[in-house]
Design a protein around this motif. Structure first.
Motif, PDB file in Angstrom:
ATOM      1  N   GLU A 113      51.488  -1.646  11.767  1.00  0.00           N
ATOM      2  CA  GLU A 113      50.213  -1.958  11.084  1.00  0.00           C
ATOM      3  C   GLU A 113      49.062  -1.592  11.880  1.00  0.00           C
ATOM      4  O   GLU A 113      48.038  -0.934  11.370  1.00  0.00           O
ATOM      5  CB  GLU A 113      50.222  -3.394  10.571  1.00  0.00           C
ATOM      6  CG  GLU A 113      51.182  -3.364   9.480  1.00  0.00           C
ATOM      7  CD  GLU A 113      50.841  -3.000   8.161  1.00  0.00           C
ATOM      8  OE1 GLU A 113      49.663  -2.776   8.068  1.00  0.00           O
ATOM      9  OE2 GLU A 113      51.904  -2.233   7.796  1.00  0.00           O
ATOM     10  N   ARG A 117      48.588   2.310  11.964  1.00  0.00           N
ATOM     11  CA  ARG A 117      48.122   2.630  10.436  1.00  0.00           C
ATOM     12  C   ARG A 117      46.795   2.151  10.315  1.00  0.00           C
ATOM     13  O   ARG A 117      45.944   3.057   9.775  1.00  0.00           O
ATOM     14  CB  ARG A 117      49.103   1.958   9.632  1.00  0.00           C
ATOM     15  CG  ARG A 117      48.858   2.431   8.137  1.00  0.00           C
ATOM     16  CD  ARG A 117      49.900   2.001   7.122  1.00  0.00           C
ATOM     17  NE  ARG A 117      49.712   0.435   6.980  1.00  0.00           N
ATOM     18  CZ  ARG A 117      48.923  -0.052   5.983  1.00  0.00           C
ATOM     19  NH1 ARG A 117      48.310   0.975   5.230  1.00  0.00           N
ATOM     20  NH2 ARG A 117      48.678  -1.227   5.886  1.00  0.00           N
ATOM     21  N   GLU A 118      46.220   1.122  10.628  1.00  0.00           N
ATOM     22  CA  GLU A 118      44.877   0.683  10.657  1.00  0.00           C
ATOM     23  C   GLU A 118      43.987   1.786  11.372  1.00  0.00           C
ATOM     24  O   GLU A 118      43.005   2.057  10.950  1.00  0.00           O
ATOM     25  CB  GLU A 118      44.547  -0.762  10.888  1.00  0.00           C
ATOM     26  CG  GLU A 118      45.354  -1.407   9.710  1.00  0.00           C
ATOM     27  CD  GLU A 118      45.036  -3.097  10.059  1.00  0.00           C
ATOM     28  OE1 GLU A 118      44.170  -3.329  11.134  1.00  0.00           O
ATOM     29  OE2 GLU A 118      45.636  -3.860   9.271  1.00  0.00           O
TER      30      GLU A 118
END
Length: 123
Positions: free
Chosen positions: A104, A107-108
């Motif tokens: 995550e 991804r961010e």
């Protein structure tokens, strides 16, 4: 898939297993027949891991003419025999949670608004 010697941070050794007499198309057929038995849901870090798969594949491709070295899965076999299943599951769940968190964050950082087809294996 991964390139040889890159799947693990600490590569140990290569093992000469012999010569396969099957053609490429036959090897693909064999792998396709094994695939339903080696799903991510059937994976177990101690009882059914990539080394177990390698042993079974070598067994089939070399028609039982290769004795898979026992030291390869020694720690998994020992752990499977002495560590309670709940303890293993707990640590595997923690590792998956850390991987999901790292995924995550990456991804961010990359500015991806959705997964764009990327998946994280959690089983």
């Amino acid at each position: 898939w991964t390139l040889p010697r890159t799947a693990c941070p600490y590569f140990h050794t290569s093992i000469e297993v012999g010569e396969c007499t099957f053609r490429k198309a036959e090897v693909v057929q064999i792998i396709n027949k094994l695939q339903p038995y080696w799903t991510k849901g059937a994976y177990h870090v101690l009882g059914r891991n990539c080394n177990h798969f390698a042993e079974e594949l070598a067994d089939v491709l070399l028609m039982n003419q290769f004795e898979f070295p026992q030291w390869i899965n020694r720690i998994a076999k020992l752990g499977h025999a002495v560590v309670p299943e709940a303890v293993v599951d707990h640590f595997v769940e923690e590792a998956h949670a850390r991987l999901r968190q790292e995924f995550e964050q990456q991804r961010e950082f990359c500015g991806l608004s959705d997964l764009d087809g990327m998946t994280l294996c959690t089983q």
